[in-house]
Design a protein around this motif. Structure first.
Motif, short mmCIF file in Angstrom:
data_model
loop_
_atom_site.label_atom_id
_atom_site.label_comp_id
_atom_site.label_asym_id
_atom_site.label_seq_id
_atom_site.Cartn_x
_atom_site.Cartn_y
_atom_site.Cartn_z
N ASP A 59 27.13 -13.24 -32.60
CA ASP A 59 28.11 -12.15 -32.43
C ASP A 59 28.35 -11.88 -30.96
O ASP A 59 27.42 -11.98 -30.14
CB ASP A 59 27.61 -10.86 -33.09
N ASP A 60 29.59 -11.52 -30.61
CA ASP A 60 29.85 -11.12 -29.22
C ASP A 60 29.24 -9.75 -28.96
O ASP A 60 28.83 -9.03 -29.89
CB ASP A 60 31.36 -11.12 -28.94
N THR A 61 29.17 -9.39 -27.69
CA THR A 61 28.48 -8.15 -27.31
C THR A 61 29.13 -6.93 -27.93
O THR A 61 28.43 -6.01 -28.40
CB THR A 61 28.46 -8.02 -25.77
N THR B 211 30.67 -6.67 -30.76
CA THR B 211 30.28 -6.62 -32.17
C THR B 211 28.82 -6.22 -32.32
O THR B 211 28.46 -5.45 -33.23
CB THR B 211 30.54 -7.97 -32.84
N LEU B 212 27.96 -6.74 -31.45
CA LEU B 212 26.54 -6.35 -31.51
C LEU B 212 26.37 -4.85 -31.33
O LEU B 212 25.62 -4.20 -32.08
CB LEU B 212 25.75 -7.10 -30.43
N GLU C 266 24.02 -12.83 -27.62
CA GLU C 266 25.17 -13.37 -28.34
C GLU C 266 24.83 -14.72 -28.97
O GLU C 266 25.14 -14.97 -30.15
CB GLU C 266 26.36 -13.54 -27.39
N GLU C 267 24.22 -15.60 -28.19
CA GLU C 267 23.89 -16.94 -28.70
C GLU C 267 22.87 -16.84 -29.84
O GLU C 267 22.94 -17.61 -30.81
CB GLU C 267 23.34 -17.81 -27.57
N CYS D 60 22.72 -10.33 -22.30
CA CYS D 60 23.56 -10.16 -23.49
C CYS D 60 24.24 -11.47 -23.89
O CYS D 60 24.58 -11.65 -25.06
CB CYS D 60 24.57 -9.04 -23.27
N THR E 22 33.51 -12.43 -24.01
CA THR E 22 32.08 -12.40 -24.30
C THR E 22 31.29 -12.28 -23.00
O THR E 22 31.78 -12.56 -21.91
CB THR E 22 31.62 -13.69 -25.01
N SER E 23 30.03 -11.89 -23.15
CA SER E 23 29.14 -11.87 -21.99
C SER E 23 28.87 -13.28 -21.49
O SER E 23 28.73 -13.51 -20.28
CB SER E 23 27.82 -11.19 -22.36
N ARG E 24 28.81 -14.24 -22.41
CA ARG E 24 28.60 -15.63 -21.98
C ARG E 24 29.74 -16.10 -21.08
O ARG E 24 29.50 -16.76 -20.06
CB ARG E 24 28.49 -16.54 -23.20
N THR F 94 22.45 -14.42 -32.01
CA THR F 94 22.96 -13.77 -33.23
C THR F 94 24.28 -14.34 -33.73
O THR F 94 24.64 -14.12 -34.90
CB THR F 94 23.17 -12.27 -32.96
#
Length: 638
Positions: A480-482, A484-485, A475-476, A471, A440-442, A478
């Motif tokens: 969804d991970d980037t 998937t977005l 993610e947080e 991003c 993930t971007s996080r 929505t």
């Protein structure tokens, strides 16, 4: 060598094609030609639309063939050519085009003679006429493949096989006298010598045609050259004999100026090169042939103009610009897409996607490359999509979504999207973490978000890292991970194909190889630490399509576009740069470079022009931004 003279002369409404061949490797026989319909085609418009959906399967196993055949039928396509070759194992293929009038059709392979004769009788009873025939052997036993279509035109036809040269000659005279023309011809080796099979059908428009058979390669080429000015090659076959390779062909009068392309004697790699090049340049496949020669298996193909791209007035000038860049800088490959008012005017790959000891794979418009910092422009559009969908607001504090981010991150979503969040860029802090994949971007942002901001939020500071934090917040917000977005909010809803986060584990992506400044192949690095700042990938076709869908308002509202691009003037917007050209035309663009790629997306929002350019080398003297700007200026000024 046997020659048959031309039939009667009247204006043709269309024409037909069986299997095809061309000149020597890399040479195009027909640069312009009349209507090139396929097997069902006689010269009737229904079989040769100006533009039609098409498809082709090649070199399939029996199981693959049947599966794909059912798929094409489900999709509403009509077979226009069947090809089976059994040297080295059964391999089959077929060419299809949209079944524009919904007619019934049958395609059968691996029939014994008795089964084939029964199927012919069944077809006649059902009101179908045969339009193609293939004769081959499986385990030393004769087999047949054929196509039948509903005979809506009520045209008389005739089919024969296993004819000697003399028998074909006699049959030829009978059919010509009956007002029919050949639409398919096959020559094949037997223990008793070469035999012929073919299909004839009534010639209702009196189109002129010529048939030659049993020609050597040199004689075939000479005949093709003689007929080139007013005929096109329309059906073809080749067979290996004790006297050498022999070629047969049917030529038909050219009438409407639409272009066609034929290539022959190609290796498999070269055949695929021409398939992709022809698709780029606006041609559809109408037939292919796989045959054996003293040098091994060879392929031939014919393609038909299927769009306005082959006759785009600026095509030669754009070709010249790109070739000059390629030759001056020795960059391995460049791909280019130009759209005008929602349609592709130009698609083309130059140079190579892969060079190895076995030969070259040409770069084409569907090869996937990293788009580097053009990813920021995509991230800006994604952000505005989520704003429109009520998931985030530009004024939201980033910490409202990433609740555990360090307190010094006082920036907003909008500031991050505009590179005004004051998050570090390269060499301004600790930077990204280890060279490892991030889910993930996080995950990536956590590796550097403890570092201090480099300015006061609201101050411009171009930052790839800032887009990673952006991003992470999306993610947080929505859940969804980037990846998937991008997939669910942009790619699938708007049919953007290859445009997505780069995932090296995705082996289905048709990626170009990438090269260093010495044109040595390099490994594609993992870029998951910076998906939104520089870790996306796309083909040049899909990148241009993305630009056009943004420009035209398909993806964002007019209000969101003003937020994204502004109303004119110069500056950095939400992942995009904006300016006016010397004539006052508004422009927006984004450039990018990463290991093994340069990218540029250039849009004239008010003029309906989009230009996308990709290369498979980062540096070394070539300049994709300048090339794209030169192409864009050429298009809008014309």
């Amino acid at each position: 060598m046997t020659h048959h003279s031309r039939g009667g002369r009247r204006r043709a409404l269309g024409a037909c094609l069986a299997v095809v061949l061309t000149s020597t490797l890399g040479t195009v026989i027909g640069s312009a030609g009349g209507p090139a319909a396929a097997h069902p085609g006689l010269p009737l418009d229904v079989f040769d639309p100006v533009s039609v959906t098409s498809g082709q399967m090649r070199d399939e196993t029996p199981a693959e063939f049947e599966t794909e055949l059912a798929d094409y039928k489900e999709r509403g396509l009509l077979p226009v050519d069947v090809e089976v070759d059994t040297v080295g194992g059964w391999r089959g293929g077929a060419t299809f085009q949209r079944n524009t009038d919904g007619r019934t059709w049958w395609l059968r392979t691996d029939m014994t003679e008795a089964a084939y004769e029964q199927r012919q009788a069944d077809a006649r009873e059902a009101g179908l006429r045969q339009v193609d025939i293939e004769v081959y052997e499986v385990d030393g036993k004769r087999r047949y493949a054929a196509i039948w279509i509903e005979n809506k035109e009520n045209l008389a036809s005739a089919v024969r096989h296993d004819l000697t040269d003399a028998e074909w000659e006699s049959w030829f005279e009978q059919q010509r006298a009956a007002g029919r023309m050949p639409v398919a011809i096959q020559q094949y080796a037997t223990d008793e010598g070469v035999r012929y099979a073919g299909v004839w059908v009534r010639n209702p428009t009196g189109v002129r045609w010529a048939e030659w058979r049993g020609l050597s390669e040199a004689d075939f080429q000479r005949k093709a050259d003689e007929l080139e000015s007013d005929h096109r090659l329309f059906a073809f076959d080749s067979v290996r004999t004790s006297a050498g390779q022999r070629y047969s062909g049917i030529w038909v009068e050219n009438t409407d100026g639409r272009r066609w392309r034929v290539q022959r004697d190609l290796t498999k790699r070269d055949f695929w090169n021409w398939i992709n090049r022809s698709s780029d340049e606006g041609f559809r496949p109408v037939s292919y042939e796989r045959y054996e020669t003293a040098a091994g298996t060879r392929y031939a193909g014919i393609w038909r103009q299927n769009s306005a791209r082959p006759q785009w007035p600026l095509r030669g000038k754009v070709d010249k610009l790109v070739k000059a860049e390629l030759e001056a800088t020795d960059v391995p490959g460049i791909s280019v897409a130009v759209m005008e008012d929602g349609r592709f005017s130009y698609l083309r790959g130059f140079g190579n996607a892969d060079v190895d000891a076995d030969g070259e794979t040409w770069l084409d418009a569907d090869h996937v490359l990293g788009i580097a910092s053009v990813s920021k422009a995509v991230a800006g559009v994604l952000t505005m999509r989520l704003v429109e969908q009520g998931e985030v607001a530009l004024a939201d504090r980033t910490s409202a979504h990433i609740t555990d981010i360090p307190k010094h991150h006082t920036h907003t979503i909008g500031q991050l999207a505009r590179s005004r969040g004051c998050v570090q860029h390269y060499r301004q802090g600790g930077g990204f973490g280890d060279d490892k994949p991030y889910a993930t971007s996080r995950d990536s942002a956590e590796d550097f978000w403890d570092d201090a901001l480099v300015c006061v939020p609201g101050t411009y500071n171009y930052s790839t890292h800032g887009y990673t934090v952006l991003c992470a917040a999306l993610e947080e917000a929505t859940g969804d991970d980037t990846y998937t977005l991008l997939e669910e909010r942009l790619n699938r809803p708007f049919g953007l194909g290859t445009l997505n986060a780069e995932r090296l584990t995705d082996r289905q992506a048709r990626r170009s190889k990438i090269y260093n400044d010495d044109n040595e192949e390099i490994e594609r690095p993992d870029r998951t630490e910076k998906v939104c700042g520089g870790g996306m990938e796309s083909s040049v076709r899909d990148l241009a399509a993305f630009g056009e869908k943004v420009r035209s308002g398909d993806i964002l509202t007019e209000a969101s576009l003003r937020e994204l691009w502004g109303n004119g003037g110069r500056g950095y917007r939400m992942g995009w740069r904006a300016d006016d050209d010397a004539a006052g035309r508004r422009m927006v663009w984004k450039d990018g470079s990463n290991e093994g790629t340069q990218s540029f997306l250039h849009i004239y929002p008010d003029d309906g022009v989009v230009v996308a350019v990709l290369s498979n080398r980062e540096a070394g003297g070539h300049d994709m931004p300048k090339l794209a700007r030169d192409i864009g200026a050429l298009v809008v000024s014309s």
